[in-house]
Structures are given as C-alpha cells and as structure tokens.
Design a protein around this motif. Structure first.
Motif, PDB file in Angstrom:
ATOM      1  N   SER A 175       0.869  -1.174   0.000  1.00 18.66           N
ATOM      2  CA  SER A 175       0.000   0.000   0.000  1.00 18.66           C
ATOM      3  C   SER A 175       0.905   1.223   0.000  1.00 18.66           C
ATOM      4  N   ALA A 176       0.299   2.398   0.027  1.00 24.30           N
ATOM      5  CA  ALA A 176       1.085   3.626  -0.102  1.00 24.30           C
ATOM      6  C   ALA A 176       2.082   3.790   1.040  1.00 24.30           C
ATOM      7  N   ASP A 177       1.702   3.380   2.262  1.00 26.39           N
ATOM      8  CA  ASP A 177       2.536   3.665   3.433  1.00 26.39           C
ATOM      9  C   ASP A 177       3.114   2.436   4.114  1.00 26.39           C
ATOM     10  N   LEU A 178       2.695   1.255   3.709  1.00 29.53           N
ATOM     11  CA  LEU A 178       3.128   0.060   4.413  1.00 29.53           C
ATOM     12  C   LEU A 178       3.149  -1.120   3.458  1.00 29.53           C
ATOM     13  N   GLU A 205       3.653 -33.640  11.017  1.00 28.59           N
ATOM     14  CA  GLU A 205       4.014 -32.630  10.009  1.00 28.59           C
ATOM     15  C   GLU A 205       3.622 -31.236  10.497  1.00 28.59           C
ATOM     16  N   SER A 206       4.247 -30.226   9.882  1.00 28.16           N
ATOM     17  CA  SER A 206       3.979 -28.842  10.268  1.00 28.16           C
ATOM     18  C   SER A 206       4.062 -27.928   9.064  1.00 28.16           C
ATOM     19  N   ALA A 207       3.516 -26.733   9.219  1.00 24.20           N
ATOM     20  CA  ALA A 207       3.635 -25.673   8.221  1.00 24.20           C
ATOM     21  C   ALA A 207       3.884 -24.371   8.977  1.00 24.20           C
ATOM     22  N   VAL A 208       4.518 -23.423   8.313  1.00 24.57           N
ATOM     23  CA  VAL A 208       4.867 -22.158   8.963  1.00 24.57           C
ATOM     24  C   VAL A 208       4.430 -20.993   8.081  1.00 24.57           C
ATOM     25  N   PHE A 209       3.721 -20.046   8.678  1.00 26.20           N
ATOM     26  CA  PHE A 209       3.398 -18.768   8.045  1.00 26.20           C
ATOM     27  C   PHE A 209       4.164 -17.679   8.797  1.00 26.20           C
ATOM     28  N   ALA A 210       4.717 -16.730   8.059  1.00 25.99           N
ATOM     29  CA  ALA A 210       5.385 -15.578   8.678  1.00 25.99           C
ATOM     30  C   ALA A 210       4.986 -14.325   7.927  1.00 25.99           C
ATOM     31  N   LEU A 211       4.535 -13.324   8.671  1.00 25.79           N
ATOM     32  CA  LEU A 211       4.138 -12.044   8.078  1.00 25.79           C
ATOM     33  C   LEU A 211       5.066 -10.968   8.620  1.00 25.79           C
ATOM     34  N   ASP A 212       5.794 -10.295   7.715  1.00 27.47           N
ATOM     35  CA  ASP A 212       6.788  -9.289   8.104  1.00 27.47           C
ATOM     36  C   ASP A 212       6.450  -7.940   7.491  1.00 27.47           C
ATOM     37  N   GLN A 213       6.777  -6.879   8.237  1.00 31.15           N
ATOM     38  CA  GLN A 213       6.833  -5.566   7.606  1.00 31.15           C
ATOM     39  C   GLN A 213       8.127  -5.508   6.792  1.00 31.15           C
ATOM     40  N   VAL A 214       8.046  -5.031   5.562  1.00 32.16           N
ATOM     41  CA  VAL A 214       9.243  -4.921   4.723  1.00 32.16           C
ATOM     42  C   VAL A 214       9.302  -3.528   4.104  1.00 32.16           C
ATOM     43  N   SER A 215      10.462  -2.935   4.191  1.00 36.16           N
ATOM     44  CA  SER A 215      10.705  -1.618   3.589  1.00 36.16           C
ATOM     45  C   SER A 215      12.135  -1.226   3.907  1.00 36.16           C
ATOM     46  N   GLY A 216      12.702  -0.386   3.068  1.00 34.70           N
ATOM     47  CA  GLY A 216      14.046   0.113   3.336  1.00 34.70           C
ATOM     48  C   GLY A 216      15.049  -0.995   3.534  1.00 34.70           C
ATOM     49  N   ASP A 217      15.652  -1.020   4.731  1.00 31.21           N
ATOM     50  CA  ASP A 217      16.679  -2.018   5.031  1.00 31.21           C
ATOM     51  C   ASP A 217      16.106  -3.385   5.387  1.00 31.21           C
ATOM     52  N   ILE A 218      14.787  -3.464   5.515  1.00 30.27           N
ATOM     53  CA  ILE A 218      14.170  -4.725   5.936  1.00 30.27           C
ATOM     54  C   ILE A 218      13.680  -5.455   4.690  1.00 30.27           C
ATOM     55  N   ALA A 219      14.435  -6.418   4.254  1.00 25.14           N
ATOM     56  CA  ALA A 219      14.108  -7.164   3.043  1.00 25.14           C
ATOM     57  C   ALA A 219      13.252  -8.373   3.398  1.00 25.14           C
ATOM     58  N   PRO A 220      12.405  -8.819   2.459  1.00 22.64           N
ATOM     59  CA  PRO A 220      11.633 -10.036   2.704  1.00 22.64           C
ATOM     60  C   PRO A 220      12.557 -11.210   3.024  1.00 22.64           C
ATOM     61  N   ARG A 221      12.106 -12.064   3.945  1.00 24.14           N
ATOM     62  CA  ARG A 221      12.924 -13.202   4.327  1.00 24.14           C
ATOM     63  C   ARG A 221      12.014 -14.373   4.673  1.00 24.14           C
ATOM     64  N   ARG A 222      12.354 -15.514   4.159  1.00 30.77           N
ATOM     65  CA  ARG A 222      11.563 -16.703   4.449  1.00 30.77           C
ATOM     66  C   ARG A 222      11.740 -17.124   5.909  1.00 30.77           C
ATOM     67  N   CYS A 223      10.847 -17.995   6.344  1.00 33.15           N
ATOM     68  CA  CYS A 223      10.918 -18.524   7.704  1.00 33.15           C
ATOM     69  C   CYS A 223      10.753 -20.032   7.633  1.00 33.15           C
TER      70      CYS A 223
END
Length: 627
Positions: A175-178, A205-223
């Motif tokens: 979105s515009a700000d986030l 068995e298991s599954a993992v969801f991760a939701l991160d804020q990403v912007s600037g120095d914070i790059a998307p990263r798997r979990c």
C-alpha cells in the motif's frame, strides 16, 4: 461456533470486489466472535488478537496506535483478517504456553488433532524488531487434518487500496505507506488482493506462516521450519525469563502472572509507554456510542500499572515509565487544562485528534468507530495524584529519584496547590460538563500528601508549610462537602447525593481508615446501590447524566477495588467470595475487557490494563490479609 470473522473480506469502498470476494450473508452477531473469545500476542511494539477460530481479526503495524492491517473485529467485511483454521468441522480450545505470551489454538476433528502456535518474536536487534514478525506454526499432533488459510489485509483501517503479488514463492502486499511480506512453507496462491492456501498435514508434520513488515533495510525473508522452531524456543525463553522477576507466590499465582504478562504486552518498549488497552472502539454497550480509542498512554492508568508491577518486583518497567515521563511529560507545558495532558501518544506526542471512520460498521454494527481521543483535552485533576504516587512508590521500592525529577514533582505539586479547587471532567471522562468530583479532590490530596512524605523521608527541599496547608484544606473540604447525611455515604461530587464507585479508592489511597464508621456506612451504601453479584457499576447514568446516550455494564476495575475495600475493612469472607466470583468472569485465558454486561459478556476495549492492575492489587492484598 460463529463463522470466522472477516472470512471473505471485500476490497474497501471505491474498489469493486473481484469474484470470490463477496461478503458473507449472515447476521451481525454470527459474523463476529464474542470479544472474550480472543487471545493476545505481541512484540512490545504492537499486538494482535487471535480468535478461538484461528482468525487474527485485529492487528496494527508497526505500533499499537498505527492504522490497522487486520480489523475484522470492527467490520467483518471491510476490516481485513488472517484466517487460519481447520477445513473440516472442529472443536477448538485455546491456551497460553505456560508462563508465556505464546498462544496455542487447538483443533479437534474426527480424523485428528492440530494446533496453531501464534507468537511475535521479541528481539533486541533494532532491524529485526522493526520487522514486527508475526509467526503462525501449524502442527498436526494426531491423525491428519486439512487446513485452509486466507490472508486478506486491509490497510489504513480498511480505507487504503493495496496490491498483492507473488514474488519468489512469497506474497508481497503493498500500500502507499506500508508493505508486508507473507511467506509460507506451503505453496501460496495470490489473486492480486489476498493470498490463500489449502493444505493437509499428517501426524508429525507442520507448516509455517510468517508475516513481516518490509521496507528500506528490511528485506523479505523466508521462515523455514527450523528457524520457526528456534524462534518459538527463544520467545518462550524470553517470557519465562521475564516472569522470574515476580515475587508473588500467593494463592492466585496463575491469574496474577497472567495479568502481569498482559500488562507487559501493553508496554511499548522503545519509549516505556504503557497503553490503556490494545484496541479501539470495542463497544461498552452493543449498538451504543460509548466506543473509544484506548491505544494511548493515560497518565492515570500507566501510573497505576507501575504500582502493580512494582508490587510484584518488576522494577525495570517502572524505571522505563519514569524515563518516559521525564522525556515527554513536562510540568512546564502550560495549557488551559493544566501542566499535563491526561494522555499522550506512545511516542510522547500530544496531538490525539479524535475522528470517526464511517466506512466501518463497528463491532456487531456498533458504530461509530473512532480513532484518536478528544478526552486528551479534558481537565482531570486526579492524574496528578496517580503520577506522584507512582513516583513516591518508585523512590521507595525501586531506586531514589533524581534531583531533576524532584524539581518536576515540586512544580506539579505547586500547581495542584493552586488549582485543585475547580470543577473538572473527572476520572470517568464525562462529557456532560465539569463538576466538583470527590475523586478528583481525593487524588489532589494524594499528590500533595505523597510529596510531603517523600520530602520528609529524603530530606528534600520543599514548601512544606504551603503543601500541608493545601493538603489539610482538601481533606476538610471532602469531609464536609462530599459527605451526604441523607445517604450516609460519601458521594460522587459536591452538592448532590449520587453514589460513585470511584470513592472506593478513599481507603486504598489511605485518605480514610478502612474501618472508619463513615467509610463502613459508605461501603454498605455502595453495596446496596452499585453492586450486583460482586460486579460494580461506576455510577447510575440516569441519576448522574454523563452527556452520552445508552447504558453500560459493570466496570471491572471497580469490582476489584471493591474486593480490596472489603479486604481492608476486615470483611475477608465477603472479599474472597467477591474475588472468586470476579475470576469466573475472566475469559478462557484469564483476560478482561473493560466492562461486563448484565449477561456476563465482556464489553469494551480488550484486554484493558486498568482491570488487570486492579486484579493484581486485590489479589496481593487479599492474599496477605488471609495469611
């Protein structure tokens, strides 16, 4: 069990929903879980509410008072949600991993048992903390279970458009700000607005969801699974290590420690601020207008929280709040309503303009939804007593205050001495005009009395003669003008006979002996007029109009004040029964909203710090009195 709130959320007004995003057709109550059917997780910067159905229906990023990303608790269609649930009929149970703020939601189906482990890692590293990572581990512990997930963020309280794109096996919501990045160990699908996945887990068995804020120095990263397991262990260790500071070993250890963990979740680590509650606009009455934004720092609430945490041995939180007051609450900020505002932003800001969000229907249709709080401009004289009492206790139980802090206290006390004798809006923030409230006078007395004590104990310079004169004048004024011969009780404000549960603080603040005949008579009058099965109403709005329409439930902090007043009066059997009854009104996790309805449902913002700090104080003093 009600359907998952916000299960199929449409794009906010101004954007046509794509096929498959039509709002569900159901009654208002069926589309919303009860307020109490939620648990709380957080990272000391923000929090999320997780329903017993596995849906996250409240989450603001990157801070408590930021615009919401998921707000289906305020609008099931437009608010946005993170649904994660069994894809077959299931019974659910929810509990906290022992001595932590890691939340487990379990699903019991005909073919197996599964669980979701929800948590937000608490990381001292600034970059990682700014990620505000929200992790959801899904496990099948017996048999096999199919799950489904739909992640449907709606930015800026559901008013800001966004896009969603699949990029390197992750979905990026922009979105515009986030911007947020969603990763999952299962293959995600994306339709340009939302992400979804259906999957089946076998035992082990298991599954993992991760939701991160990403912007600037914070790059998307798997979990990956291994990292999620490590973060789970680290988060559990953090909360358990924090809780070891508690000195409480009494009868109600589990409830007291849950309250302490909840107060800690409501602490904003970057500044030491403590918010009054995690949410905005959850109604005090369904369909009513008593819907307020509590995601700010009330001087009164935060100061009382310091008392509760100090009682248990958590001195670092008190130290952080004292630092917040030193930085942001200046006695030199002269305003028409006094040197202090009654509330501040979590970053210390003073501009908290109140506005309504008409595009949101409100919880179960309870509009308006408000953000900001106009009560910030009110005059509430009691805040000075709450603040100075917390400073007094900090100096007594933690460490001596500095000379600069003492100078600030002197300035505040001098102001109170000069201004206590004026009407104000009072502790309940009424919008029906200012009055000469007893509680405001009482806490002005506390402000001066504690400062006199502190000066005497430390040998600090002060205008003691003036302070004592003002203190004694306030005492005489309360005893003369706030005592009703007709009611044989202390009353809400001068020149009337209305009762108010706020006067329960009189013996708690050591203004009057808890066995004084006038106080015991007041306690009997309050019991007769305002108490219902241990639950206490603040006051009768019909007898004392507060400028708002509708009624409200019993006020939980008053119920715990009542327990403590009975305790101090020596009525231990009554106190213990009232306390045990109050515990039955907690939700399944031991959490309390602001109020309790006549049918026993939680009402108002959730969870509320004020209630949990009062529980701690009541439990501590009752346990000590019982021996």
């Amino acid at each position: 069990m009600p359907e998952a709130s916000g299960q199929e959320s449409p794009q906010p007004s101004g954007h046509e929903p794509p096929p498959g995003h039509e709002p569900p057709q159901a009654s208002a109550s069926a589309r919303y879980l009860p307020i109490a059917d939620h648990g709380l997780i957080g990272d000391l910067r923000s929090v999320a509410l997780v329903g017993t159905d596995g849906t996250i229906d409240w989450y603001c990023c990157p801070s408590f008072d930021a615009p919401s990303v998921f707000a289906s608790i305020l609008d099931a269609d437009r608010g946005g949600s993170f649904e994660l649930t069994a894809a077959v009929p299931a019974r659910t149970k929810q509990f906290y991993f022992p001595d932590t703020n890691v939340l487990l939601t379990r699903f019991f189906t005909d073919d197996g048992v599964g669980e979701i482990q929800d948590f937000m890692p608490v990381d001292g590293d600034t970059t990682e903390a700014d990620r505000h990572r929200l992790i959801r581990r899904v496990l099948c512990v017996r048999g096999s279970i199919p799950f489904r997930a739909r992640v449907a963020p709606r930015f800026e309280y559901g008013s800001r458009p966004h896009t969603a794109r699949l990029h390197d096996d992750m979905v990026v919501f922009e979105s515009a700000d986030l911007s947020l990045a969603l990763t999952c160990t299962e293959p995600l699908e994306c339709d340009g607005l939302d992400a979804a996945v259906d999957f089946k887990l076998l035992e082990g068995e298991s599954a993992v969801f991760a939701l991160d804020q990403v912007s600037g120095d914070i790059a998307p990263r798997r979990c990956p699974r291994a990292e999620a397991e490590d973060l789970f262990g680290a988060t559990v260790a953090f909360w358990r290590d924090w809780l070891t500071a508690s000195h409480y070993r009494g009868r109600w250890r589990e409830m007291v420690h849950r309250s302490a963990l909840t107060l800690k979740l409501l602490t904003y680590a970057p500044t030491g601020a403590i918010v009054a509650a995690a949410t905005t606009s959850l109604p005090e009455q369904l369909g009513g207008e008593r819907n307020w934004d509590y995601r700010y720092v009330w001087v009164r609430d935060a100061a009382f929280c310091v008392y509760a945490l100090l009682r248990l041995g958590f001195t670092s939180e008190a130290e952080q709040f004292m630092a917040f007051t030193a930085r942001h609450i200046s006695p030199g900020d002269g305003r028409p309503t006094g040197p202090l505002q009654i509330m501040y932003g979590i970053d210390g800001r003073t501009d908290l303009d109140e506005r309504e969000l008409p595009h949101l229907e409100g919880y179960q249709g309870s509009a308006p939804v408000r953000v900001g709080n106009a009560a910030a401009d009110q005059l509430q004289l009691d805040i000075y007593g709450a603040l100075i009492d917390s400073v007094y206790l900090y100096d007594k139980w933690a460490q001596p205050i500095s000379s600069d802090q003492w100078d600030d206290i002197c300035a505040l006390v001098d102001w109170v001495c000069a201004h206590w004798d004026q009407p104000d809006e009072g502790v309940w923030e009424t919008r029906g005009g200012r009055k000469n409230f007893l509680y405001s006078r009482l806490m002005c007395w506390v402000a001066i009395e504690r400062a006199v004590r502190l000066a005497a104990r430390r040998g600090l310079p002060a205008d003691i003669e003036r302070w004592r004169g003002a203190r004694d004048t306030i005492y005489r004024r309360i005893m003369k003008n706030c005592w009703s011969e007709k009611r044989r009780a202390f009353v809400q404000h001068e020149d009337d006979d209305v009762l108010d549960a706020a006067v329960l603080m009189m013996p708690l603040a050591k203004f009057i002996s808890p066995t004084d005949p006038k106080w015991l008579s007041t306690l009997d009058a309050l019991t007769e007029d305002l108490v219902s099965d241990s639950l206490v109403y603040r006051y009768d709005p019909n007898a004392s109009p507060d400028g708002l329409r509708g009624e409200e439930g019993t006020f939980s902090i008053c119920s715990f004040w009542y327990v403590e007043a009975l305790t101090r009066a020596g009525r231990l059997d009554e106190a213990r029964l009232a306390f045990e009854k109050m515990l039955t009104y907690a939700n399944h996790l031991g959490l309390y909203a602001e109020e309790i309805s006549h049918t026993g449902e939680q009402q108002g913002n959730f969870p509320q710090a004020f209630t949990h700090l009062a529980l701690i104080s009541a439990a501590y003093n009752l346990d000590r009195a019982l021996g």
